[in-house]
Scaffold this active site. Sequence first.
Site, PDB file in Angstrom:
ATOM      1  N   HIS A  56      -8.110   9.691   3.785  1.00  0.00           N
ATOM      2  CA  HIS A  56      -7.383   8.783   4.675  1.00  0.00           C
ATOM      3  C   HIS A  56      -7.617   9.120   6.155  1.00  0.00           C
ATOM      4  O   HIS A  56      -7.838  10.266   6.501  1.00  0.00           O
ATOM      5  CB  HIS A  56      -5.878   8.867   4.394  1.00  0.00           C
ATOM      6  CG  HIS A  56      -5.470   8.204   3.119  1.00  0.00           C
ATOM      7  ND1 HIS A  56      -4.738   8.835   2.159  1.00  0.00           N
ATOM      8  CD2 HIS A  56      -5.687   6.956   2.660  1.00  0.00           C
ATOM      9  CE1 HIS A  56      -4.517   7.999   1.150  1.00  0.00           C
ATOM     10  NE2 HIS A  56      -5.080   6.854   1.425  1.00  0.00           N
ATOM     11  N   ASN A  91     -10.182   0.121  -0.120  1.00  0.00           N
ATOM     12  CA  ASN A  91      -9.218   0.040   0.985  1.00  0.00           C
ATOM     13  C   ASN A  91      -9.865   0.419   2.319  1.00  0.00           C
ATOM     14  O   ASN A  91     -10.492   1.477   2.424  1.00  0.00           O
ATOM     15  CB  ASN A  91      -8.062   1.004   0.743  1.00  0.00           C
ATOM     16  CG  ASN A  91      -7.171   0.581  -0.406  1.00  0.00           C
ATOM     17  OD1 ASN A  91      -7.464  -0.388  -1.105  1.00  0.00           O
ATOM     18  ND2 ASN A  91      -6.088   1.300  -0.600  1.00  0.00           N
ATOM     19  N   SER A 145     -12.845   3.955   4.898  1.00  0.00           N
ATOM     20  CA  SER A 145     -13.452   3.542   6.160  1.00  0.00           C
ATOM     21  C   SER A 145     -14.699   4.369   6.419  1.00  0.00           C
ATOM     22  O   SER A 145     -14.840   5.478   5.912  1.00  0.00           O
ATOM     23  CB  SER A 145     -12.463   3.727   7.316  1.00  0.00           C
ATOM     24  OG  SER A 145     -11.559   2.636   7.364  1.00  0.00           O
ATOM     25  N   ASP A 194       0.855  -1.182   0.000  1.00  0.00           N
ATOM     26  CA  ASP A 194       0.000   0.000   0.000  1.00  0.00           C
ATOM     27  C   ASP A 194       0.901   1.246   0.000  1.00  0.00           C
ATOM     28  O   ASP A 194       1.791   1.367   0.841  1.00  0.00           O
ATOM     29  CB  ASP A 194      -0.855  -0.047   1.283  1.00  0.00           C
ATOM     30  CG  ASP A 194      -1.978   0.960   1.285  1.00  0.00           C
ATOM     31  OD1 ASP A 194      -2.380   1.419   0.200  1.00  0.00           O
ATOM     32  OD2 ASP A 194      -2.479   1.275   2.397  1.00  0.00           O
ATOM     33  N   SER A 200      -8.769   2.254   8.839  1.00  0.00           N
ATOM     34  CA  SER A 200      -9.139   2.896  10.114  1.00  0.00           C
ATOM     35  C   SER A 200     -10.223   2.120  10.862  1.00  0.00           C
ATOM     36  O   SER A 200     -10.174   2.026  12.098  1.00  0.00           O
ATOM     37  CB  SER A 200      -9.623   4.325   9.863  1.00  0.00           C
ATOM     38  OG  SER A 200      -8.591   5.097   9.304  1.00  0.00           O
ATOM     39  N   HIS A 249      -9.219   4.462  -2.166  1.00  0.00           N
ATOM     40  CA  HIS A 249      -8.491   4.497  -0.891  1.00  0.00           C
ATOM     41  C   HIS A 249      -9.350   5.200   0.157  1.00  0.00           C
ATOM     42  O   HIS A 249     -10.385   5.780  -0.161  1.00  0.00           O
ATOM     43  CB  HIS A 249      -7.178   5.273  -1.062  1.00  0.00           C
ATOM     44  CG  HIS A 249      -6.106   4.455  -1.710  1.00  0.00           C
ATOM     45  ND1 HIS A 249      -4.937   4.154  -1.079  1.00  0.00           N
ATOM     46  CD2 HIS A 249      -6.065   3.860  -2.922  1.00  0.00           C
ATOM     47  CE1 HIS A 249      -4.201   3.409  -1.888  1.00  0.00           C
ATOM     48  NE2 HIS A 249      -4.852   3.217  -3.018  1.00  0.00           N
ATOM     49  N   GLY A 250      -8.886   5.145   1.414  1.00  0.00           N
ATOM     50  CA  GLY A 250      -9.509   5.957   2.465  1.00  0.00           C
ATOM     51  C   GLY A 250     -11.001   5.733   2.585  1.00  0.00           C
ATOM     52  O   GLY A 250     -11.775   6.679   2.712  1.00  0.00           O
TER      53      GLY A 250
HETATM   54 ZN   LIG Z   1      -4.397   4.998   0.696  1.00  0.00          ZN
END
Ligand SMILES: [Zn+2]
Length: 312
Positions: free
Chosen positions: A181, A257, A217, A83, A260, A214-215
């Site tokens: 993120h 992804n 959560s 990652d 968290s 990404h990011g």
């Molecule tokens: Zn990321």
Amino acid sequence: MPIVTSTELFKKAYDGGYAIGAFNINNMEIVQAITEAAAELKSPVILQASQGARKYANSVYLVKLVEAAAELHPELPIVLHLDHGADFATCKDCVDNGFTSVMIDYSSHDFEANVEESRKVAEYAHERGAVVEAELGTLAGIEDAVSVDADKAMFTDPDQVEEFVNRTGVDSLAIAIGTSHGAYKFKPGTDPKLRLDILAEVSRRLPGFPIVLHGSSSVPQEYVRIINENGGALKDAIGIPEDQLREAAKGAVCKINIDSDLRLGLTAGVRQHFAEHPDHFDPRQYLTDGRKNVKDIVAHKITAVLGSDNKI
Ligand SMILES: [Zn+2]
């Protein structure tokens, strides 16, 4: 099953209207929790290690932990992914040492530099049977050493994606459409909205090509509450609404992804355990509770967000 690349998994996910979860790993308990949930639900899974995780655990431990999971779950397709590789050297090191997939993140450099570094990584990885994810656009938030202010974050420009993919030869592309993120994504009371219109335009320009978020959560409030009720002091924050991620997963998004949320679950389990058993000091006792939360969260993501259950 030996550790696989994501090529076949993404093809099936794209055609099937679901996404594969990419969960960050840092230690044995997290690897166990993710792979047990995935195996029980018959969901392919991506285990990813950031540079911070490699520094914390040592990359050799992480590779061996994933190999152990693959041995214990012979039916489960597992991808081992780097990652946010910062440069060619980091990606090369991972390809040389058992990773089947690497991300080169040169998104904070200019377009030409990003093309050049990503192309170099793709060439090296492809010669050795590994696959490559690159990124266009910049996400806000904090991930390990990568910290980007919200005002410096930039949505992906759909006008650039065809040229980027053609010139680099990468296998998947992370785009910025409003995910972020870290655990402190958006203030409570705000209404986070993914730019699904940008995603639609990107996928129109790149038919059949796997897109990565990404990011992603969602910062489950239940776990934030447990942490804060048991001695924690997390600020209020909300994450990406799960229904919007589900929508993205039905289209071109093949990899989502999540990091968290797993951290929150693990921490909530450990804090609750200590609050209930202040006399305990055996790591097996409190980590069992942390690990159980991680497994529950992964199972929830697979069924409610990714839609990747019963796909093996
Ligand atoms: Zn990321």
